[in-house]
Design an enzyme around this catalytic site. Structure first.
Site, mmCIF file in Angstrom:
data_model
loop_
_atom_site.group_PDB
_atom_site.id
_atom_site.type_symbol
_atom_site.label_atom_id
_atom_site.label_comp_id
_atom_site.label_asym_id
_atom_site.label_seq_id
_atom_site.Cartn_x
_atom_site.Cartn_y
_atom_site.Cartn_z
ATOM 1 C CB ILE A 237 43.976 85.830 62.275
ATOM 2 C CG1 ILE A 237 45.121 86.828 62.411
ATOM 3 C CG2 ILE A 237 44.506 84.441 61.964
ATOM 4 C CD1 ILE A 237 46.048 86.559 63.592
ATOM 5 N N GLY B 281 42.877 96.746 64.737
ATOM 6 C CA GLY B 281 42.859 97.833 63.762
ATOM 7 C C GLY B 281 41.540 97.835 63.006
ATOM 8 C CE LYS C 200 38.392 92.645 72.546
ATOM 9 N NZ LYS C 200 39.092 93.258 71.428
ATOM 10 C CB VAL D 171 35.776 97.913 64.251
ATOM 11 C CG1 VAL D 171 35.469 96.726 63.340
ATOM 12 C CG2 VAL D 171 36.991 97.619 65.108
ATOM 13 N NE ARG E 101 29.799 107.620 73.521
ATOM 14 C CZ ARG E 101 30.973 107.207 73.950
ATOM 15 N NH1 ARG E 101 31.090 106.670 75.128
ATOM 16 N NH2 ARG E 101 32.057 107.314 73.195
ATOM 17 N N GLY F 274 41.439 89.646 65.408
ATOM 18 C CA GLY F 274 41.135 90.584 64.318
ATOM 19 C C GLY F 274 40.913 89.951 62.960
ATOM 20 C CB VAL G 40 39.496 85.514 68.908
ATOM 21 C CG1 VAL G 40 40.880 85.040 69.348
ATOM 22 C CG2 VAL G 40 38.474 85.266 70.000
ATOM 23 C CE LYS H 94 41.313 89.818 71.555
ATOM 24 N NZ LYS H 94 42.455 90.723 71.350
HETATM 25 P P1 NDP Z 1 35.257 102.519 69.376
HETATM 26 O O1 NDP Z 1 35.320 103.012 70.770
HETATM 27 O O2 NDP Z 1 36.204 103.081 68.397
HETATM 28 O O3 NDP Z 1 33.772 102.760 68.819
HETATM 29 C C1 NDP Z 1 32.634 102.492 69.590
HETATM 30 C C2 NDP Z 1 31.412 103.009 68.858
HETATM 31 O O4 NDP Z 1 30.268 102.686 69.628
HETATM 32 C C3 NDP Z 1 31.403 104.527 68.655
HETATM 33 O O5 NDP Z 1 30.938 104.842 67.378
HETATM 34 C C4 NDP Z 1 30.407 105.005 69.721
HETATM 35 O O6 NDP Z 1 29.704 106.200 69.362
HETATM 36 C C5 NDP Z 1 29.454 103.848 69.758
HETATM 37 N N1 NDP Z 1 28.692 103.787 70.991
HETATM 38 C C6 NDP Z 1 29.150 103.768 72.266
HETATM 39 N N2 NDP Z 1 28.120 103.712 73.137
HETATM 40 C C7 NDP Z 1 26.995 103.681 72.399
HETATM 41 C C8 NDP Z 1 25.626 103.641 72.726
HETATM 42 N N3 NDP Z 1 25.204 103.603 74.002
HETATM 43 N N4 NDP Z 1 24.714 103.635 71.729
HETATM 44 C C9 NDP Z 1 25.125 103.676 70.436
HETATM 45 N N5 NDP Z 1 26.420 103.706 70.062
HETATM 46 C C10 NDP Z 1 27.346 103.726 71.041
HETATM 47 O O7 NDP Z 1 35.362 100.923 69.448
HETATM 48 P P2 NDP Z 1 36.107 99.936 68.434
HETATM 49 O O8 NDP Z 1 35.615 100.169 67.055
HETATM 50 O O9 NDP Z 1 37.568 99.962 68.689
HETATM 51 O O10 NDP Z 1 35.612 98.495 68.977
HETATM 52 C C11 NDP Z 1 34.304 98.033 68.726
HETATM 53 C C12 NDP Z 1 34.232 96.554 69.117
HETATM 54 O O11 NDP Z 1 35.142 95.799 68.336
HETATM 55 C C13 NDP Z 1 34.578 96.259 70.575
HETATM 56 O O12 NDP Z 1 33.797 95.196 71.037
HETATM 57 C C14 NDP Z 1 36.042 95.827 70.492
HETATM 58 O O13 NDP Z 1 36.428 94.975 71.545
HETATM 59 C C15 NDP Z 1 36.010 95.066 69.169
HETATM 60 N N6 NDP Z 1 37.305 94.952 68.531
HETATM 61 C C16 NDP Z 1 38.044 96.078 68.291
HETATM 62 C C17 NDP Z 1 39.256 95.972 67.653
HETATM 63 C C18 NDP Z 1 40.071 97.186 67.343
HETATM 64 O O14 NDP Z 1 41.172 97.029 66.800
HETATM 65 N N7 NDP Z 1 39.613 98.388 67.656
HETATM 66 C C19 NDP Z 1 39.794 94.667 67.233
HETATM 67 C C20 NDP Z 1 38.915 93.554 67.487
HETATM 68 C C21 NDP Z 1 37.724 93.698 68.134
HETATM 69 P P3 NDP Z 1 30.465 107.594 69.167
HETATM 70 O O15 NDP Z 1 31.264 107.446 67.890
HETATM 71 O O16 NDP Z 1 29.389 108.602 69.026
HETATM 72 O O17 NDP Z 1 31.319 107.772 70.375
HETATM 73 N N1 HSE Z 2 43.308 95.789 72.433
HETATM 74 C C1 HSE Z 2 43.382 94.648 71.569
HETATM 75 C C2 HSE Z 2 44.851 94.335 71.285
HETATM 76 C C3 HSE Z 2 42.598 94.925 70.294
HETATM 77 O O1 HSE Z 2 45.745 95.067 71.720
HETATM 78 O O2 HSE Z 2 45.121 93.323 70.649
HETATM 79 C C4 HSE Z 2 42.235 93.685 69.561
HETATM 80 O O3 HSE Z 2 41.298 92.907 70.219
#
Ligand code: NDP
Ligand code: HSE
Length: 438
Positions: free
Chosen positions: A142, A313, A111, A23, A54, A140, A138, A211
């Site tokens: 929407i 996504g 969430k 994201v 990270r 994405g 919650v 959610k």
């Molecule tokens: P990812 O695992 O793809 O990305 C997580 C990011 O956080 C990475 O860039 C990672 O760094 C970084 N990170 C992890 N630990 C640390 C730390 N200690 N310090 C600094 N940076 C850190 O997660 P998503 O993008 O999928 O999800 C992010 C959030 O969005 C979550 O809360 C998820 O629930 C929410 N969400 C995700 C959706 C999805 O479709 N993916 C949909 C709706 C909500 P590095 O790149 O170096 O590993």
């Molecule tokens: N893992 C979640 C899903 C991502 O499958 O809908 C969106 O929160």
């Protein structure tokens, strides 16, 4: 990053981006590519002041001068807004509390964190006058939380029910169309990239329960946490369940169901639950296939509303995050605040056992006189009223499909347990709650 005029206090809005994965990378891309357009909509230029990840060395695609591994220091630096897209509870809670206590607004999609810690975050935001926005947490892309928090704030919401997890919806849709079992379909979903390497949070219902807690809190102006939500995942859904549903013109979905329940004495409480249910194939939610999300809201004055779209996504979720960022920027420009936490109703959360539900029960029973009476006797003993009974003869047994009226869930469970012990019952083929037929 933009040549647009500065904010009312003379400078651009400086944004700290925590997390640049699925994201976060889309947020960074859109914020950079559409900087001028974004500034025009927000009413102020918005500058990406730093990105915490990270492993900074794994991100050659990002400007090196913006990257840091020290999210806490970035939060404490000269930034106005913190966009948190890391996930998890620790250390994100500390970062966001630190930001809010310093008067920095927060936009988050987390969430899991919100479902446990909204109260602390909202209190910190109130104390400093900062904003806390979380539309992306919650469903994405929407627009759902803003309608609940703002558009429907003058109405009385009675129910929020929907498909809020794309992974499980994909698996159940595939089981429905192929007739395959759960394990086989999960493997296929993983192979196609629809399920995460560790699918536990999705298939065991934790993601949907978080959610549901957020939705129930907003809909009923009551603090509801993930631990208040009754949770069952889809690992127990069998090909027999899907087949039994099909025979009766139903399909199986994992639903988050948040309801306002009124007792006979007029006392109101809240029920929040996540579990597989059978719904009629004609129901609006039945047609929601694949990884899509859809949420159905009922309110006294508005009636029935349906929200549908991509629930996950990078790009769809970034859309919701950026919408929140525009709102924060606008508030900074005009000096207002976004909606605060609304928990004034403080309704009791009902345990699942006291929640009214309906069951579908498929049994293989001995085909002889008096069997139906024995089965019916168990329902009567638990004060559970039967709505329909269908019988189909097999070879030496009969297939019995019973659907109940609404009853307390604990009474329905006790009925099923006792029926399974009857000598005349050869097999309990399928037991599942039924929705959408009231
Ligand atoms: P990812 O695992 O793809 O990305 C997580 C990011 O956080 C990475 O860039 C990672 O760094 C970084 N990170 C992890 N630990 C640390 C730390 N200690 N310090 C600094 N940076 C850190 O997660 P998503 O993008 O999928 O999800 C992010 C959030 O969005 C979550 O809360 C998820 O629930 C929410 N969400 C995700 C959706 C999805 O479709 N993916 C949909 C709706 C909500 P590095 O790149 O170096 O590993
Ligand atoms: N893992 C979640 C899903 C991502 O499958 O809908 C969106 O929160």
């Amino acid at each position: 990053m933009s040549g647009s005029p500065a904010t009312v206090d003379g400078r651009a809005l400086r944004v700290a981006l925590l997390g640049c994965g699925t994201v976060g990378s889309e947020v960074a891309r859109l914020l950079t590519e559409q900087a001028d357009e974004f500034a025009a909509r927000a009413g102020a230029p918005v500058e990406l002041a730093g990105i915490a990840v990270r492993r900074p060395d794994k991100h050659p695609e990002l400007p090196a001068h913006l990257l840091t591994a020290d999210a806490a220091a970035l939060v404490e630096s000269d930034v106005d807004v913190v966009v948190e897209l890391v996930g998890g509870i620790e250390p994100t809670l500390e970062w966001l509390l630190s930001a809010l206590r310093r008067g920095k607004s927060v936009v988050t999609a987390n969430k899991a964190l919100l479902a446990e810690h909204t109260a602390e975050l909202a209190e910190a935001a109130d104390a400093s006058g900062a904003d806390l926005y979380f539309e992306a947490s919650v469903a994405g892309a929407i627009p759902l939380l803003r309608p609940l928090r703002e558009s429907l704030a003058g109405d009385r919401i009675t129910r929020v029910m929907g498909i809020v997890n794309g992974t499980t919806n994909f698996i159940l849709s595939a089981m429905d169309s192929t007739g395959a079992g759960y394990a086989e379909t999960l493997d296929e979903a993983s192979r196609l990239g629809y399920a995460e390497a560790d699918p536990t949070a999705d298939v065991d219902g934790y993601d949907a329960a978080s959610k549901a807690a957020i939705l129930a809190s907003l809909a009923f102006h009551t603090r509801v946490t993930a631990s208040d939500v009754h949770r069952e995942g889809i690992a127990g859904v069998t090909a027999s369940d899907i087949g039994a549903a099909k025979l009766l013109g139903r399909t199986v979905k994992l639903l988050a169901i948040c309801e306002r329940v009124t007792s006979e004495d007029g006392t109101e409480s809240v029920s929040a639950r996540v579990h597989p249910v059978m719904i009629p194939r004609s129901h609006q939610l039945a047609g929601v296939g694949g990884a899509f999300n859809a949420v159905y809201v009922e309110a006294d004055a508005a009636g029935e509303l349906m929200f549908y779209g991509q629930g996950a996504g990078g790009s769809p979720t970034a859309s919701a995050v950026l919408g929140d960022l525009v709102a924060v920027a606008r508030n900074r420009v005009v000096g207002g605040r976004g909606p605060r936490e609304s928990a004034h109703a403080g309704l009791r959360v009902r345990p699942m056992g006291q929640t009214p539900t309906r069951y579908h029960i498929s049994l293989d029973v001995a085909d002889r006189a008096g069997v139906l009476a024995q089965v019916a006797q168990v329902f009567a003993a638990h004060d559970v009223s039967i709505a329909t009974v269908r019988q189909r003869d097999k070879h030496s047994t009969a297939s019995l499909v019973i659907v109940t009226h609404l009853a307390q869930d604990a009474a329905l469970q006790a009925t099923v347990d006792e029926i399974g012990k009857l000598d005349v019952v050869r097999e309990v083929v399928s037991v599942m709650r039924v929705e959408g037929e009231d």
